[in-house]
Design an enzyme around this catalytic site. Structure first.
Site, PDB file in Angstrom:
ATOM      1  N   ASP A  91       0.808  -1.113   0.098  1.00 53.52           N
ATOM      2  CA  ASP A  91      -0.054   0.208   0.008  1.00 53.52           C
ATOM      3  C   ASP A  91       0.989   1.471  -0.175  1.00 53.52           C
ATOM      4  OD1 ASP A  91      -3.019   0.701   0.215  1.00 53.52           O
ATOM      5  OD2 ASP A  91      -2.299   1.935   1.971  1.00 53.52           O
TER       6      ASP A  91
ATOM      7  N   TYR B  63      -3.395   9.902   1.979  1.00 56.98           N
ATOM      8  CA  TYR B  63      -4.404  10.558   1.106  1.00 56.98           C
ATOM      9  C   TYR B  63      -4.299  12.068   0.714  1.00 56.98           C
ATOM     10  CZ  TYR B  63      -6.223   5.992   2.204  1.00 56.98           C
ATOM     11  OH  TYR B  63      -6.335   4.653   2.390  1.00 56.98           O
TER      12      TYR B  63
ATOM     13  N   HIS C 263      -5.987  -7.454  -1.782  1.00 57.29           N
ATOM     14  CA  HIS C 263      -5.081  -6.262  -1.299  1.00 57.29           C
ATOM     15  C   HIS C 263      -4.475  -6.392  -0.082  1.00 57.29           C
ATOM     16  CE1 HIS C 263      -3.871  -2.089  -1.310  1.00 57.29           C
ATOM     17  NE2 HIS C 263      -4.317  -1.772   0.057  1.00 57.29           N
TER      18      HIS C 263
END
Length: 314
Positions: free
Chosen positions: A104, A229, A289
């Site tokens: 990630d 983010y 994921h």
């Protein structure tokens, strides 16, 4: 007898970072870098496997996550800090060179550290996130795309704030374990995409959820929403990148990130080969994921194979 994971805090660049570690490290050191909504605990299976094989496993909670200190509230968020934190951890522990394993957003500092500090890097393993010389075009995705929603100041805070920490982690794990990109409809928030009737993935237990929730109870989600983010737009172009260390990419073919713009082209189309002379890519057909938690034995075997293929030159 299996070795036990130990926990400590290290003063790194003005913050006390929580470090989980295990193993004597006769064969070297492996540093594991987590993503969101993860924490050091996401690497529990891999840490014990590399320790049993003769390596030292180190897994920090990223700054602002879990048991690590939060940076000052008004400090600008940057991926450069994550790279500098890795260097600080290696220096503090007296580790001259290490393998880096990232998934990630943890893949970004793993790649960047290898580019900036090839003399301190034995190799890089990344799960789910390919090296892209230019940032991905997330604006090409629908308005309800979770990254677009979460980068909007205050929106995710309000969405998450409707629920307790355990419910938020649960929902994100459910959504991120699917093969489809989480996208909300108009008038819907990301947390509305799953409820308590949606079962957890079979490989993720209630005890696992409790472990994550306990750690996020301490840190909250304020910084984790900033990093990654609201920092993605700061990732620079790296068209001049040339990796001097071996790189191993493990990709679950049911990972929703595979559907991000440019990801499949970067992985299958040979783009990464242009920047990585020593690159190996392996696909796990049913991998999600969270492939390292979903198929720990398979990922452990792949990881140990890579480590053994690149012994220390010393």
């Amino acid at each position: 007898m299996a070795q036990e994971i130990e926990h400590t805090h290290l003063p790194i660049r003005g913050l006390n970072l929580h470090i989980a570690q295990v193993g004597k490290g006769d064969l070297g050191t492996v540093v594991f870098l987590h993503g969101f909504p993860e924490i050091w605990y996401t690497w529990r299976h891999q840490m014990l496997a590399v320790a049993a094989a003769g390596y030292r496993a180190i897994a920090p909670d990223c700054r602002g996550y879990g048991l690590s200190d939060l940076p000052p509230e008004h400090e600008e968020v940057s991926f450069d800090d994550l790279v500098a934190d890795v260097l600080g951890i290696l220096d503090a522990l007296g580790v001259p060179k290490a393998f880096l394993v990232g998934k990630d957003f943890g893949a970004f500092p793993a790649y960047e550290f290898a580019l900036q500090h090839p003399d301190r890097t034995r190799g890089v393993v990344c799960l789910g996130i390919p090296f892209n010389p230019v940032p991905i075009a997330i604006d090409a995705l629908p308005e309800g795309f979770y990254v677009l929603r979460w980068r909007e100041p205050g929106r995710a805070e309000a969405d998450f704030g409707r629920f307790d920490v355990r419910r938020v982690v649960r929902t994100v794990y459910v959504l991120f374990s699917r093969a489809e990109i989480p996208i909300a409809k108009e008038g819907q928030e990301i947390m509305d995409l799953a409820d308590l009737s949606t079962p957890l993935p079979e490989w993720f237990t209630e005890d696992d959820l409790d472990a994550y929730a306990k750690l996020y109870e301490k840190s909250g989600f304020g910084y984790p929403l900033q990093m990654p983010y609201r920092a993605l737009h700061k990732i620079p172009n790296r068209l001049d990148a040339k990796f001097q260390v071996p790189v191993f990419m493990v990709m679950g073919e049911k990972d929703y990130c595979f559907k991000f713009p440019g990801f499949e082209t970067a992985i299958r189309g040979g783009i990464m080969d242009n920047f990585m002379p020593d690159l190996k890519i392996t696909y796990i057909p049913e991998g999600s994921h969270f492939v390292q938690e979903q198929f720990p034995e398979q990922v452990n075997d792949l990881l140990l194979g890579f480590l053994k293929d690149h012994p220390s030159a010393a």
